[in-house]
Design a protein around this motif. Structure first.
Motif, short mmCIF file in Angstrom:
data_model
loop_
_atom_site.label_atom_id
_atom_site.label_comp_id
_atom_site.label_asym_id
_atom_site.label_seq_id
_atom_site.Cartn_x
_atom_site.Cartn_y
_atom_site.Cartn_z
N ALA A 1 57.13 -71.91 -9.19
CA ALA A 1 56.15 -71.30 -10.08
C ALA A 1 55.01 -70.68 -9.29
N ILE A 2 54.52 -71.40 -8.28
CA ILE A 2 53.42 -70.87 -7.46
C ILE A 2 53.90 -69.67 -6.65
N LEU A 3 55.12 -69.73 -6.11
CA LEU A 3 55.66 -68.60 -5.35
C LEU A 3 55.83 -67.37 -6.23
N LEU A 4 56.26 -67.57 -7.47
CA LEU A 4 56.41 -66.44 -8.38
C LEU A 4 55.05 -65.81 -8.70
N SER A 5 54.05 -66.65 -8.92
CA SER A 5 52.70 -66.13 -9.17
C SER A 5 52.20 -65.36 -7.96
N ALA A 6 52.44 -65.91 -6.77
CA ALA A 6 52.03 -65.22 -5.55
C ALA A 6 52.76 -63.90 -5.39
N ALA A 7 54.05 -63.88 -5.73
CA ALA A 7 54.84 -62.65 -5.61
C ALA A 7 54.32 -61.57 -6.55
N VAL A 8 54.02 -61.95 -7.78
CA VAL A 8 53.48 -60.98 -8.74
C VAL A 8 52.13 -60.45 -8.26
N ALA A 9 51.28 -61.36 -7.75
CA ALA A 9 49.98 -60.93 -7.22
C ALA A 9 50.17 -60.00 -6.02
N ALA A 10 51.16 -60.29 -5.17
CA ALA A 10 51.41 -59.45 -4.00
C ALA A 10 51.85 -58.05 -4.41
N ILE A 11 52.69 -57.97 -5.44
CA ILE A 11 53.16 -56.66 -5.92
C ILE A 11 52.01 -55.89 -6.57
N PHE A 12 51.27 -56.57 -7.44
CA PHE A 12 50.15 -55.91 -8.12
C PHE A 12 49.06 -55.51 -7.13
N GLY A 13 48.87 -56.34 -6.10
CA GLY A 13 47.84 -56.04 -5.12
C GLY A 13 48.10 -54.75 -4.38
N LEU A 14 49.37 -54.45 -4.12
CA LEU A 14 49.71 -53.21 -3.44
C LEU A 14 49.24 -51.99 -4.21
N LEU A 15 49.20 -52.12 -5.54
CA LEU A 15 48.75 -51.02 -6.38
C LEU A 15 47.24 -51.06 -6.62
N ALA A 16 46.73 -52.27 -6.89
CA ALA A 16 45.33 -52.39 -7.33
C ALA A 16 44.33 -52.19 -6.20
N ILE A 17 44.64 -52.67 -4.99
CA ILE A 17 43.67 -52.62 -3.90
C ILE A 17 43.30 -51.18 -3.53
N ARG A 18 44.15 -50.25 -3.89
CA ARG A 18 43.86 -48.84 -3.58
C ARG A 18 42.69 -48.31 -4.42
N ALA A 19 42.42 -48.96 -5.55
CA ALA A 19 41.36 -48.49 -6.44
C ALA A 19 40.06 -49.24 -6.15
N LEU B 1 39.15 -52.54 -11.90
CA LEU B 1 39.09 -53.41 -13.07
C LEU B 1 40.12 -53.00 -14.11
N MET B 2 40.19 -51.72 -14.42
CA MET B 2 41.10 -51.24 -15.45
C MET B 2 42.55 -51.31 -14.99
N LEU B 3 42.78 -51.09 -13.71
CA LEU B 3 44.15 -51.15 -13.21
C LEU B 3 44.69 -52.58 -13.27
N THR B 4 43.86 -53.56 -12.90
CA THR B 4 44.31 -54.95 -13.00
C THR B 4 44.57 -55.34 -14.46
N LEU B 5 43.75 -54.82 -15.36
CA LEU B 5 43.96 -55.08 -16.79
C LEU B 5 45.29 -54.48 -17.25
N ALA B 6 45.55 -53.24 -16.84
CA ALA B 6 46.79 -52.57 -17.25
C ALA B 6 48.02 -53.32 -16.73
N LEU B 7 47.97 -53.75 -15.49
CA LEU B 7 49.09 -54.48 -14.91
C LEU B 7 49.31 -55.81 -15.62
N ALA B 8 48.23 -56.49 -15.96
CA ALA B 8 48.35 -57.76 -16.68
C ALA B 8 48.93 -57.56 -18.07
N MET B 9 48.58 -56.46 -18.72
CA MET B 9 49.11 -56.19 -20.05
C MET B 9 50.60 -55.86 -20.00
N VAL B 10 51.07 -55.34 -18.86
CA VAL B 10 52.51 -55.12 -18.69
C VAL B 10 53.24 -56.46 -18.72
#
Length: 318
Positions: free
Chosen positions: A90-108, A114-123
């Motif tokens: 469960a922790i590894l899956l959470s880390a994996a999702v954060a790692a994938i989202f981070g690749l997109l969000a950190i660019r902003a 803020l809005m990009l992290t919200l959009a990704l969470a809503m997905v």
């Protein structure tokens, strides 16, 4: 500096010991609320690493929180996994999702982050709602068994001590992390990103790792939440979770860790008690956020800082 830090550690330790001693004598409902506060305290401390220490306000914590909770629900109810394999996955899956989202969000930056992290969470919330073959949709997953660890977690007192133990581990881990050279670098990035880049620091990598660590602690909170509730639904991934986590950090005091936990306790107790008498609790939540931003920019922990600064100033005047 050292005596002040030592006093802070002593105070927090004393509060935790008092909490451990007093809670068994409190009404069961209050014990349940304390368990909730500790779980959301872990979620808020993880967000504080991102918001308070790195300067990245995120509305995506519900995604990692929900992934951790759903992983527990699916692995235990459908595949009958044991406690330790379930927690690790469960922790590894959470880390994996954060790692994938981070690749997109950190660019902003700023509000775009803020809005990009919200959009990704809503997905992720949408997947939990629509992927019924895996998540059972809006019905959620029920009957999550509590683990057998040599003591009965069906008792709320035992569950409280288990959650408190995990909370202390997370608090110690985060304290070591934020006081390490890595944590100090995060503060430098928050204050002067360009200067840190000029000094040769890999700013993107530091932000990315902070993003992943934040997701890991959100996943740990989600794991505890699933075992506590014995039920997981798409509501556990909705925007409300992320907004409340953000308010917990802002209310308690960014870049304090303990402040995030205090904020979590205040929000949990107010939400459960006020909602009994007034159905418009979200309006109060919004008003609290506005008041905190306008009049308590350093949160509740900032009050003690102001008093300390005032006392020091008076000593200098003397």
């Amino acid at each position: 500096m050292f005596p002040r830090r030592a006093r802070a550690i002593f105070t927090v330790s004393l509060v935790l010991v008092v909490l451990a001693v007093v809670t068994p004598f409190l009404p069961e409902y209050v014990c349940i609320l304390i368990i909730q506060a500790l779980i959301f305290g872990i979620l808020a401390m993880g967000l504080d690493l991102l918001l308070g220490y790195t300067g990245l306000p995120s509305l995506g914590q519900a995604a990692y929180f929900g992934v951790g909770a759903y992983a527990v629900a699916i692995l235990t109810t459908r595949y009958e996994f044991g406690f330790f394999p379930t927690v690790v996955l469960a922790i590894l899956l959470s880390a994996a999702v954060a790692a994938i989202f981070g690749l997109l969000a950190i660019r902003a930056k700023g509000v775009y982050f803020l809005m990009l992290t919200l959009a990704l969470a809503m997905v992720v919330w949408g997947l939990a709602w629509r992927w019924t073959s895996l998540t059972d949709g809006d019905n959620g997953i029920t009957g999550i068994p509590r683990p057998e660890l040599g003591f009965d977690l069906g008792s709320y007192i035992n569950l409280f001590y288990f959650v408190l133990f995990v909370f202390v581990l997370c608090l110690v881990a985060l304290y070591i992390l934020v006081n390490s050279p890595f944590g100090r670098s995060l503060v430098g990035i928050r204050e002067r990103e360009e200067r840190m880049r000029m000094l040769g620091y890999n700013v993107w990598l530091h932000k990315y790792l902070a993003f992943i660590f934040s997701g890991i602690f959100a996943g740990i909170a989600g794991v505890l939440w699933a075992y506590y509730k014995n039920f997981v639904s798409p509501d556990d991934l909705f925007i409300d979770v992320s907004v409340e986590a953000l308010l917990m950090v802002a209310l308690g005091g960014p870049a304090t860790l303990v402040g995030a936990t205090i904020g979590a306790g205040v929000i949990v107790f107010l939400r459960n008690y006020v909602s009994i008498y007034y159905s418009g609790w979200p309006y109060i939540l919004g008003a609290m956020y506005i008041f905190t931003i306008l009049y308590l920019p350093e949160g509740l922990m900032g009050i003690t800082r102001r008093l300390r600064r005032r006392a020091e100033a008076e000593k200098l005047d003397e």
